[in-house]
Design a protein around this motif. Structure first.
Motif, PDB file in Angstrom:
ATOM      1  N   UNK A 154      -6.884  34.270  34.579  1.00 34.96           N
ATOM      2  CA  UNK A 154      -5.595  33.620  34.820  1.00 34.96           C
ATOM      3  C   UNK A 154      -5.270  33.508  36.297  1.00 34.96           C
ATOM      4  N   UNK A 155      -5.940  34.314  37.122  1.00 35.24           N
ATOM      5  CA  UNK A 155      -5.686  34.289  38.567  1.00 35.24           C
ATOM      6  C   UNK A 155      -6.610  33.343  39.316  1.00 35.24           C
ATOM      7  N   UNK A 156      -7.483  32.639  38.609  1.00 36.50           N
ATOM      8  CA  UNK A 156      -8.425  31.736  39.257  1.00 36.50           C
ATOM      9  C   UNK A 156      -7.687  30.578  39.930  1.00 36.50           C
ATOM     10  N   UNK A 157      -8.122  30.240  41.112  1.00 45.18           N
ATOM     11  CA  UNK A 157      -7.517  29.116  41.838  1.00 45.18           C
ATOM     12  C   UNK A 157      -8.537  28.041  42.193  1.00 45.18           C
ATOM     13  N   UNK A 158      -9.796  28.264  41.811  1.00 43.11           N
ATOM     14  CA  UNK A 158     -10.848  27.289  42.089  1.00 43.11           C
ATOM     15  C   UNK A 158     -11.903  27.372  41.004  1.00 43.11           C
ATOM     16  N   UNK A 159     -12.762  26.371  40.950  1.00 42.61           N
ATOM     17  CA  UNK A 159     -13.865  26.393  39.993  1.00 42.61           C
ATOM     18  C   UNK A 159     -14.810  27.549  40.285  1.00 42.61           C
ATOM     19  N   UNK A 160     -14.964  27.863  41.556  1.00 41.85           N
ATOM     20  CA  UNK A 160     -15.843  28.958  41.938  1.00 41.85           C
ATOM     21  C   UNK A 160     -15.371  30.291  41.361  1.00 41.85           C
ATOM     22  N   UNK A 161     -14.039  30.449  41.228  1.00 39.22           N
ATOM     23  CA  UNK A 161     -13.483  31.684  40.663  1.00 39.22           C
ATOM     24  C   UNK A 161     -13.844  31.862  39.194  1.00 39.22           C
ATOM     25  N   UNK A 162     -14.273  30.789  38.529  1.00 39.95           N
ATOM     26  CA  UNK A 162     -14.588  30.850  37.103  1.00 39.95           C
ATOM     27  C   UNK A 162     -16.055  31.128  36.827  1.00 39.95           C
TER      28      UNK A 162
ATOM     29  N   UNK B   3      -4.749  21.644  40.306  1.00 34.75           N
ATOM     30  CA  UNK B   3      -6.077  21.054  40.285  1.00 34.75           C
ATOM     31  C   UNK B   3      -7.083  22.108  40.730  1.00 34.75           C
ATOM     32  N   UNK B   4      -8.142  22.290  39.952  1.00 27.51           N
ATOM     33  CA  UNK B   4      -9.196  23.220  40.317  1.00 27.51           C
ATOM     34  C   UNK B   4     -10.332  22.451  40.964  1.00 27.51           C
ATOM     35  N   UNK B   5     -10.753  22.899  42.121  1.00 26.82           N
ATOM     36  CA  UNK B   5     -11.833  22.201  42.849  1.00 26.82           C
ATOM     37  C   UNK B   5     -12.883  23.216  43.283  1.00 26.82           C
TER      38      UNK B   5
END
Length: 289
Positions: free
Chosen positions: A154-162, A287-289
């Protein structure tokens, strides 16, 4: 009485009565509304699975907000409403529309179809178009990531965080393709039978996040899993919009007539009004980038 789904974002006060289609007998309205008045696209001339009936397919269960109460026949939900709008402009009454169940993964397999068209959030893709035909797009959708509140995901702010998380989506969907092709996670994503199974795995803590199209994600987060949050949204392919299309048997002679109808529904604003009525507002989703 038809039940409306709970409001998921901003309240929308629209009346669809004035957005409905012109009569198939009204030749003056045919040109402006995209209603085929006669000829090859008249009801009596259309190549149909069953004479005098328009046979429409979708999956079961039929999820909200695309359908309501798992009942495609009630005209509620975005895709049910679109199907009936298309039917009306082709010259069919509600009781001339016949719904059949076709599993999502079976709809775009090669071969003859026992339906006139299928409406089931099926993304138009070159690979699928080798086996079936698609109408022009009737909706453009972004992918969305759903996670339980307070979780690492839930704290992800980018695609890399996933990328180091365990992700899941329904098998055969662009949501699953978006995980493998765009996010490119370290762990193999879970390819599940349907969205219901994905939701259960999220609730059980067996996956960190699930993916779905944005309107479905709104409904999951607001109604089905209130302790979840939409982490963000992104397009399945960089710079491209994912479009849903009505699916036809390969070489269908019905498709050009339906394309004509969809063009009219787009031009006169009916599709936009149906989106506002049934699909959530996307404002505010990162938007996730």
């Amino acid at each position: 009485m038809r039940l409306r789904r709970p409001a998921l974002a901003l309240p929308v006060l629209l009346t669809l009565a004035t957005a409905a289609c012109g009569s198939a007998d009204d030749s003056d309205g045919a040109a402006s509304t995209g209603t085929p008045a006669s000829g090859a696209c008249g009801p009596e001339s259309l190549p149909l699975v069953t004479d005098g009936k328009l046979t429409v397919a979708t999956d079961s269960p039929a999820y909200e907000p695309w359908f309501v109460d798992n009942d495609p026949t009630n005209g509620d939900g975005f895709e049910s409403a679109v199907a009936y709008a298309v039917a009306q402009r082709l010259g069919f009454s509600e009781d001339q529309v016949e719904w059949v169940v076709v599993p999502f993964n079976r709809s775009y397999k090669p071969g003859a179809k026992a339906f006139d068209f299928d409406v089931n959030q099926i993304s138009i893709s070159p690979e699928r178009a080798e086996a079936v035909d698609f109408s022009r797009g009737y909706y453009s959708a972004a992918q969305a990531v759903i996670a339980l509140k307070g979780s690492e995901a839930a704290n992800a702010t980018s695609l890399d965080d996933l990328r180091d998380l365990q992700l899941a989506a329904q098998a055969g969907t662009t949501s699953l393709a978006a995980i493998t092709d765009v996010i490119e996670p370290a762990a193999e994503p879970d390819a599940l039978t349907d969205t219901g199974q994905a939701k259960q795995k999220l609730l059980n803590g067996q996956v960190d996040a699930i993916l779905a199209d944005l309107p479905t994600a709104f409904y999951i987060s607001a109604v089905e899993i209130p302790d979840s949050a939409i982490v963000g949204q992104f397009q399945a392919e960089s710079g491209e919009q994912e479009e849903f299309g009505l699916l036809f048997e390969k070489g269908s002679r019905l498709r050009p007539c339906v394309d004509e109808v969809l063009a009219g529904l787009d031009e006169d604003g009916t599709l936009a009004e149906l989106e506002q009525e049934w699909l959530s507002d996307v404002v505010g989703v990162p938007q996730l980038r």
